[in-house]
Design a protein around this motif. Structure first.
Motif, mmCIF file in Angstrom:
data_model
loop_
_atom_site.group_PDB
_atom_site.id
_atom_site.type_symbol
_atom_site.label_atom_id
_atom_site.label_comp_id
_atom_site.label_asym_id
_atom_site.label_seq_id
_atom_site.Cartn_x
_atom_site.Cartn_y
_atom_site.Cartn_z
ATOM 1 N N PHE A 324 0.836 -1.200 -0.002
ATOM 2 C CA PHE A 324 0.066 -0.129 0.167
ATOM 3 C C PHE A 324 0.715 1.301 0.015
ATOM 4 O O PHE A 324 0.282 2.351 0.117
ATOM 5 N N ASN A 325 2.266 1.345 -0.308
ATOM 6 C CA ASN A 325 2.939 2.450 -0.602
ATOM 7 C C ASN A 325 2.603 3.299 -1.594
ATOM 8 O O ASN A 325 3.096 4.539 -1.657
ATOM 9 N N TRP A 326 1.714 2.687 -2.589
ATOM 10 C CA TRP A 326 1.528 3.450 -3.652
ATOM 11 C C TRP A 326 0.393 4.734 -3.276
ATOM 12 O O TRP A 326 0.494 5.585 -4.053
ATOM 13 N N VAL A 327 -0.208 4.209 -2.107
ATOM 14 C CA VAL A 327 -1.102 5.528 -1.836
ATOM 15 C C VAL A 327 -0.588 6.649 -1.424
ATOM 16 O O VAL A 327 -0.990 7.837 -1.309
ATOM 17 N N ALA A 328 0.566 6.499 -0.621
ATOM 18 C CA ALA A 328 1.095 7.753 -0.260
ATOM 19 C C ALA A 328 1.892 8.566 -1.139
ATOM 20 O O ALA A 328 3.218 8.759 -1.159
ATOM 21 N N VAL A 441 -12.185 4.514 -12.739
ATOM 22 C CA VAL A 441 -11.473 3.164 -12.887
ATOM 23 C C VAL A 441 -10.091 3.147 -13.676
ATOM 24 O O VAL A 441 -8.994 2.719 -13.468
ATOM 25 N N GLY A 442 -10.195 3.946 -14.885
ATOM 26 C CA GLY A 442 -8.918 3.970 -15.662
ATOM 27 C C GLY A 442 -7.820 4.890 -14.754
ATOM 28 O O GLY A 442 -6.851 4.258 -14.837
ATOM 29 N N ALA A 448 -2.662 2.295 -9.341
ATOM 30 C CA ALA A 448 -2.530 0.941 -8.465
ATOM 31 C C ALA A 448 -1.884 -0.040 -9.132
ATOM 32 O O ALA A 448 -1.695 -0.076 -10.462
ATOM 33 N N PRO A 449 -0.965 -0.841 -8.557
ATOM 34 C CA PRO A 449 -0.351 -1.887 -9.170
ATOM 35 C C PRO A 449 -1.440 -3.020 -9.753
ATOM 36 O O PRO A 449 -2.440 -3.158 -9.198
ATOM 37 N N ILE A 450 -0.892 -3.579 -10.715
ATOM 38 C CA ILE A 450 -1.750 -4.608 -11.440
ATOM 39 C C ILE A 450 -2.396 -5.584 -10.387
ATOM 40 O O ILE A 450 -3.539 -6.100 -10.433
ATOM 41 N N GLU A 451 -1.576 -6.031 -9.525
ATOM 42 C CA GLU A 451 -2.213 -7.318 -8.567
ATOM 43 C C GLU A 451 -2.896 -6.556 -7.530
ATOM 44 O O GLU A 451 -3.426 -7.195 -6.723
ATOM 45 N N LEU A 452 -3.007 -5.172 -7.451
ATOM 46 C CA LEU A 452 -3.859 -4.696 -6.302
ATOM 47 C C LEU A 452 -4.951 -3.699 -7.154
ATOM 48 O O LEU A 452 -5.686 -2.872 -6.479
ATOM 49 N N ILE A 453 -5.281 -4.304 -8.233
ATOM 50 C CA ILE A 453 -6.325 -3.385 -9.174
ATOM 51 C C ILE A 453 -7.828 -3.313 -8.374
ATOM 52 O O ILE A 453 -8.399 -2.346 -8.188
ATOM 53 N N GLY A 454 -8.112 -4.494 -7.725
ATOM 54 C CA GLY A 454 -9.360 -4.425 -6.956
ATOM 55 C C GLY A 454 -9.480 -3.524 -5.849
ATOM 56 O O GLY A 454 -10.543 -3.017 -5.721
ATOM 57 N N THR A 455 -8.305 -3.894 -5.116
ATOM 58 C CA THR A 455 -8.256 -2.627 -3.877
ATOM 59 C C THR A 455 -8.121 -1.343 -4.372
ATOM 60 O O THR A 455 -8.813 -0.485 -3.610
ATOM 61 N N GLY A 456 -7.643 -0.836 -5.512
ATOM 62 C CA GLY A 456 -7.475 0.587 -6.079
ATOM 63 C C GLY A 456 -8.863 0.984 -6.338
ATOM 64 O O GLY A 456 -9.311 1.981 -5.973
ATOM 65 N N ILE A 457 -9.512 0.110 -6.998
ATOM 66 C CA ILE A 457 -11.065 0.481 -7.445
ATOM 67 C C ILE A 457 -11.920 0.410 -6.165
ATOM 68 O O ILE A 457 -12.848 1.216 -6.139
ATOM 69 N N GLY A 458 -11.700 -0.291 -5.210
ATOM 70 C CA GLY A 458 -12.458 -0.573 -3.979
ATOM 71 C C GLY A 458 -12.313 0.840 -3.212
ATOM 72 O O GLY A 458 -13.061 1.456 -3.005
ATOM 73 N N PHE A 459 -11.010 1.364 -3.049
ATOM 74 C CA PHE A 459 -10.862 2.650 -2.484
ATOM 75 C C PHE A 459 -11.520 3.841 -3.223
ATOM 76 O O PHE A 459 -12.389 4.617 -2.455
ATOM 77 N N ALA A 460 -11.529 3.736 -4.800
ATOM 78 C CA ALA A 460 -12.382 4.868 -5.284
ATOM 79 C C ALA A 460 -13.828 4.646 -5.203
ATOM 80 O O ALA A 460 -14.617 5.604 -4.914
#
Length: 547
Positions: A324-328, A441-442, A448-460
Motif C-alpha cells: 500500500f505504499n503507492w497510496v502515499a 476506474v481508468g 495502483a499496481p496490477i495485482e491490487l487493481i481490485g483494491t485500488g478501485i475499491g478505494f475509489a
C-alpha cells in the motif's frame, strides 16, 4: 464486429454478466427512497440513515476488493449477488409507520362551501358517542373554515369497525344529506390530532440495518465486476469502456420498463381505505424487486463462463506496508479526495431528484423511468466514444468534465417549474455515469499496481459511493430543510463547479508531476537513453579498436 468494438470473444462473458447485473440492480435501486417514504420515513430520516450507512459501509469496497485480489473475484461476487437479492426482498417487508388525521370528513363542495356528508374518528373504544367540534378542515390543497358541532341528534347512521391498516377501531357518523349534487371531497381536521400506527424508531433502525447490508454488498458487487473486467481488459490489451458500453442497455431496459410496471401491476393486495372503502392509490415495489431478483439469479450462471483475469505466474510476496505504499502519493491522495467530492454531489442527487420530480413537479413514475432510460441511452453512447476521448484528454480531465455536466444538470433542474417536467428528458442527456466511472476506474488502474487493481478501485468506490455519497446525503438534507430543495440543488451546482476549477489548477501546477505512471515513464525513458548511450559508446569503442 468485435474488432470494431475493441473486444475479443473471451471478453464477452464478463460483458454479458455486467449487462444482467446492471439491469437487475436498476430495476430496484432508483426506487429505494420512494419505497422508504411510502413505508413512513421522512426525508430527514432517510438522509440521516444515509450518513450512518456511509460509516457502517466504509470498508466494504477496499476489503472485498482486497479479498478478491487474494482469492479471486468470482467467489466473492457470487456471495455478494445472493445477499443483494435477500436484501432487496427484505426492504419491501420492513415494519411500516403511518400517521393519519384522527378525524376525517366527507363533504360536498357546493358553490365553494362545504356541506358535510359524514365524519369519521379513529378511536381506541368500541363505543361511538363522541361529540366532535370542527372549525378547520384541510381538503387536499385547499383549506376551509367551518363551524360545525356533531351531536348524536344530528347523526343519521353510525358505522363501526376495525381498521387493519391503522390497527385501531373507527366510528363513522353519517349526517342527513338534503340531496346535494356537488362533488364529494375528503377532508382532515388537523385540530383533532393524529393517530399513528407502528413504531417509527423500529422502522428507522430496521431500515438502517437492512439497507446497510444492502449497500455494502451492492457496492462490493459493482467494485468486484469492475476489478474483474478492468483486470482482464488490461491483460488482454482491451478497453474497459467496452464492458460498460455493453452493460448500458441493461440500465436502459430496466428504467424504461420499471416505471410502467409500477404504475400498472401489483403483486401484493391493494390497500383499501377503511373509512371510504375505496382502493388507495399506492405502488407495489415488490414488482420491481421480483424482476431484480430473477435477473440477478440468471446472471450467476454467466459467472462460470468468465475466465479469472489474473496473472498465472507466482507473484513476489510483499508485506502489507509494501502493498500500500503507492497510496502515499500527492496525486493519488488528491484523486481520492476528488472521488469523495464527486460522491457528495451524487448523494444529493440520489436522495432528492426523484422525490423533487414526483412531489414538487408532479412527475409520474412512467415519466421518471422513461427519462432515466433516455439518460442511460446517453450513457451508452458516451461509453462507446469515451475510450477515444480518454486517450485524448486523460482520465482526470474526463472526471472533471463529468462533474461539470452533473453541476449543470442539477442547476437546470432547480430552475424548472413546469408540471409535468418534460424538460427532464433534455437534462437526462447530461447523464455522465459511464464516462465518470470509466475515468475513475481508468485512473485507479494507472496509480495502483496490477495485482491490487481490485483494491485500488475499491478505494475509489468507497470514496465515491460510501464516504462522498453519505456526506452529500446528510448535507443536502440539512440544506434542503433550511433553504428548500431548489436552493439546495443550486448550492451543490455552484460548489461542484468551484471545486472543479480549483482541482484543475492544482493538477496542472503540481499534482500531475507526482503521478506514479508518469514517474515510471520518465524513469523508463531515462533507462532507455542511458542504455542507448552505453550501446553507442561501446559501438564507438569497437570502431576505434578496428581502426
Amino acid at each position: 464486429m468485435l474488432k470494431f468494438l475493441n473486444m475479443k470473444r473471451s471478453f464477452l462473458p464478463i460483458c454479458f454478466y455486467n449487462l444482467f447485473q446492471r439491469m437487475g440492480v436498476a430495476f430496484f435501486f432508483p426506487y429505494i427512497t420512494l419505497l422508504s417514504r411510502a413505508q413512513g420515513l421522512s426525508m430527514s430520516d432517510i438522509t440521516l440513515a444515509a450518513g450512518l450507512i456511509s460509516l457502517v459501509c466504509f470498508p466494504s469496497n477496499p476489503v472485498t476488493g482486497y479479498i478478491g485480489d487474494k482469492i479471486g473475484y468470482r467467489s466473492v461476487l457470487i456471495v455478494s449477488v445472493i445477499i443483494t437479492i435477500i436484501g432487496a426482498v427484505a426492504m419491501c417487508f420492513l415494519p411500516t409507520y403511518a400517521e393519519v388525521a384522527t378525524v376525517r370528513a366527507g363533504a360536498f363542495l357546493v358553490e365553494n362551501e362545504l356541506k358535510l356528508n359524514w365524519i369519521s374518528e379513529y378511536t381506541s373504544s368500541d363505543v361511538c358517542n363522541s361529540t366532535i367540534s370542527l372549525n378547520h378542515l384541510v381538503c387536499g390543497d385547499e383549506e376551509y373554515e367551518v363551524d360545525y358541532i356533531l351531536e348524536s341528534s344530528l347523526v343519521e347512521n353510525i358505522t363501526t369497525g376495525y381498521c387493519d391498516k391503522m390497527e385501531t377501531s373507527f366510528c363513522k357518523y353519517e349526517v342527513p344529506n338534503p340531496g346535494y349534487n356537488g362533488s364529494l371531497v375528503y377532508c382532515e381536521s388537523p385540530e383533532q390530532g393524529i393517530t399513528s400506527k407502528g413504531s417509527k424508531s423500529t422502522l428507522f433502525w430496521t431500515y438502517l440495518a437492512i439497507r446497510s447490508v444492502f449497500v455494502f454488498v451492492v457496492n462490493s458487487m459493482f467494485n468486484l465486476v469492475d476489478a474483474l473486467g478492468s483486470s482482464q481488459a488490461k491483460l488482454e490489451n482491451l478497453s474497459y469502456s467496452s464492458m460498460l458500453m455493453f452493460g448500458a442497455p441493461g440500465d436502459i431496459i430496466a428504467t424504461f420498463v420499471s416505471g410502467p410496471l409500477l404504475d400498472n401491476i401489483r403483486i401484493l393486495p391493494a390497500e383499501v381505505d377503511c373509512i371510504t372503502g375505496e382502493t388507495v392509490d399506492s405502488i407495489d415495489y415488490l414488482v420491481t424487486v421480483t424482476f431484480c431478483s430473477g435477473i440477478l439469479l440468471l446472471s450467476l450462471g454467466l459467472l462460470y463462463l468468465v475466465p479469472p483475469a489474473r496473472k498465472e505466474e507466482k507473484e513476489k510476496k510483499l508485506t502489507f506496508r509494501e502493498e500500500f505504499n503507492w497510496v502515499a502519493n500527492p496525486a493519488v491522495i488528491a484523486y481520492y479526495i476528488l472521488t469523495i467530492l464527486t460522491g457528495v454531489t451524487i448523494g444529493a442527487m440520489d436522495n432528492f431528484v426523484n422525490v423533487f420530480l414526483q412531489e414538487d413537479l408532479e412527475a409520474s413514475l412512467s415519466l421518471i423511468g422513461q427519462a432515466m432510460s433516455l439518460g442511460m441511452l446517453s450513457d451508452m453512447i458516451q461509453a462507446f466514444i469515451t475510450g477515444k476521448i480518454q486517450k485524448k484528454v486523460g482520465n482526470i480531465h474526463l472526471l472533471l468534465i463529468c462533474n461539470l455536466m452533473t453541476a449543470l444538470k442539477i442547476f437546470l433542474l432547480s430552475i424548472t417549474w413546469s408540471t409535468p417536467p418534460y424538460q427532464w428528458f433534455g437534462y437526462a442527456l447530461l447523464n455522465s455515469g459511464s464516462m465518470h466511472w470509466i475515468s475513475t476506474v481508468g485512473y485507479a488502474t494507472e496509480v495502483a499496481p496490477i495485482e491490487l487493481i481490485g483494491t485500488g478501485i475499491g478505494f475509489a468506490a468507497t470514496c465515491t459511493w460510501i464516504i462522498g455519497k453519505g456526506i452529500g446525503s446528510v448535507i443536502s438534507g440539512a440544506v434542503a430543510e433550511k433553504l428548500g430543495r431548489r436552493a439546495m440543488f443550486q448550492v451543490f451546482a455552484i460548489a461542484t463547479t468551484g471545486f472543479v476549477v480549483v482541482y484543475f489548477v492544482l493538477y496542472h501546477t503540481c499534482l500531475k508531476h507526482t503521478e506514479r505512471g508518469r514517474k515510471e515513464k520518465k524513469l523508463k525513458k531515462r533507462e532507455e537513453l542511458a542504455e542507448a548511450f552505453v550501446n553507442n559508446a561501446a559501438f564507438q569503442m569497437e570502431q576505434s579498436t578496428r581502426l
